[in-house]
Design a protein around this motif. Structure first.
Motif, short mmCIF file in Angstrom:
data_model
loop_
_atom_site.label_atom_id
_atom_site.label_comp_id
_atom_site.label_asym_id
_atom_site.label_seq_id
_atom_site.Cartn_x
_atom_site.Cartn_y
_atom_site.Cartn_z
N GLN A 46 -9.75 2.09 -0.42
CA GLN A 46 -7.80 2.13 0.40
C GLN A 46 -8.25 3.52 1.43
O GLN A 46 -8.53 4.27 1.62
N CYS A 47 -7.61 2.75 2.71
CA CYS A 47 -7.62 4.49 3.86
C CYS A 47 -6.78 5.58 3.53
O CYS A 47 -7.89 6.28 3.36
N CYS A 107 -4.33 -6.02 -2.78
CA CYS A 107 -4.12 -4.82 -1.36
C CYS A 107 -3.23 -5.64 -0.88
O CYS A 107 -3.62 -6.74 -0.11
N THR A 108 -2.06 -4.93 -0.73
CA THR A 108 -1.13 -5.42 0.69
C THR A 108 -0.83 -3.83 1.72
O THR A 108 -1.24 -3.46 1.35
N THR A 109 0.26 -3.97 2.69
CA THR A 109 0.27 -3.05 3.58
C THR A 109 0.88 -1.77 2.72
O THR A 109 1.07 -0.98 3.86
N ALA A 112 -2.04 -1.07 -3.57
CA ALA A 112 -2.87 -1.96 -4.59
C ALA A 112 -1.52 -2.38 -5.43
O ALA A 112 -1.58 -1.68 -6.30
N PHE A 113 -1.93 -3.38 -5.97
CA PHE A 113 -0.91 -4.57 -6.91
C PHE A 113 -2.40 -4.55 -8.28
O PHE A 113 -2.98 -4.81 -7.90
N LYS A 131 -5.29 4.98 -3.54
CA LYS A 131 -4.73 6.30 -3.88
C LYS A 131 -3.52 5.54 -4.49
O LYS A 131 -2.98 6.07 -5.30
N GLU A 132 -2.78 4.60 -4.04
CA GLU A 132 -1.50 4.02 -4.26
C GLU A 132 -1.64 2.86 -4.31
O GLU A 132 -2.22 1.59 -4.22
N VAL A 133 -1.53 3.22 -5.86
CA VAL A 133 -1.08 1.72 -7.14
C VAL A 133 0.00 1.32 -7.40
O VAL A 133 0.39 1.94 -7.92
N ILE A 134 0.57 0.42 -8.13
CA ILE A 134 1.51 -0.05 -8.28
C ILE A 134 0.93 -1.33 -9.76
O ILE A 134 1.04 -2.14 -8.82
N LYS A 135 1.37 -0.85 -10.97
CA LYS A 135 1.71 -2.04 -11.83
C LYS A 135 2.82 -3.20 -11.63
O LYS A 135 3.67 -2.73 -11.56
N ILE A 136 2.89 -4.18 -11.76
CA ILE A 136 3.21 -5.79 -11.65
C ILE A 136 2.74 -6.53 -12.47
O ILE A 136 2.03 -6.68 -13.16
#
Length: 268
Positions: A46-47, A107-109, A112-113, A131-136
């Motif tokens: 991820q950027c 991975c979305t804009t 990351a899910f 870095k940005e990870v979301i559980k769903i």
């Protein structure tokens, strides 16, 4: 003369501990800046994770992150290449139909899910690249634009999974099993080589003015966009065969030492 250096990160620029020689990088990158040579980190990471890795030392570098689906520099997103939502969700369904024990990273804009039931050991692996990870609970809940689908398979079945997904989506997506444990799905024709070409157009740089470095299956395209293409000593056979040169391994600072040597030759 070369004006652009493009390097993969894992297994190429980064050592096996996932770090790099900061002092050597500062020295080489400083010389690059003095010579107006741009540095590009081209990676599946991820950027924002790349920005985190380089920290204060990364000012001015270009990032082709999220498997080259995004172009970013100094915190500003320059371009993004998304995959149609229904196609992304179909790919996820195909992956799950093969086996339900894959670690799927959508991975979305936005972020990351991952599934909410992901085990801690695998969540830690995901955080190594994102870095940005979301559980769903369900990927159907994602409303952001999809950049890519990444799969981590502890059992190393990526090649088999790629063939399974290709049966229905081959002509609609770009898919590569970069390692036995990793697979990436992006929009059709969206890969490292094509995104570097777009950056070359932005910067007005040609293949003859480009150096590239890589080690994995997903770096084969990087070998075709540079006159001076280098596969690491630890690279896979396909990347070595596609490269113009073989350089030292990622554990031996192969990228930085080669850049330094090429700059010295250029000055002469």
């Amino acid at each position: 003369m070369f004006k652009l250096v493009v390097s993969d990160l894992d297994g190429t620029f980064l050592n096996n501990s996932g770090t790099f020689d900061v002092d050597l990088f500062n020295q080489v990158y400083g010389e690059m800046q003095e010579s107006n040579i741009s540095f590009v980190a081209c990676t599946g990471k991820q950027c924002e994770r790349v920005e985190e890795l380089f920290g204060e030392h990364g000012k001015g570098i270009w990032i082709l992150g999220d498997s080259a689906t995004r172009i970013k520099k100094d915190g500003v997103v320059v371009k993004e290449f998304t995959i149609e939502r229904n196609l992304a969700l179909q790919a996820i369904r195909d992956i799950e139909s093969f086996s339900n024990d894959f670690i799927i990273i959508a991975c979305t804009t936005e972020a990351a899910f991952v599934h909410s039931y992901i085990q801690d050991e695998y969540y830690k692996i995901v955080k190594g690249s994102y870095k940005e990870v979301i559980k769903i609970d369900s990927f159907d809940q994602i409303n952001s634009s999809f950049l890519k689908i990444t799969v981590y398979d502890p059992s190393g079945r990526s090649s088999l999974l790629r063939k399974h997904v290709e049966k229905t989506l081959m002509d609609q997506i770009y898919i590569v099993d970069s390692e036995a444990n990793w697979l990436d799905i992006t929009a059709l024709h969206t890969h490292k080589g094509e995104t570097v070409r777009k950056l070359q157009e932005i910067l007005g740089v040609t293949e003859d003015e480009t150096l590239s470095f890589g080690d994995g299956e997903n770096d084969v395209e990087l070998m075709s966009i540079a006159k001076y293409s280098f596969a690491m000593k630890n690279a896979c056979d396909n990347t070595k065969n596609a490269a113009s040169f073989i350089t030292k391994s990622n554990e031996e600072n192969g990228v930085l030492l080669t850049i330094k040597k090429m700059m010295d030759l250029q000055k002469q």
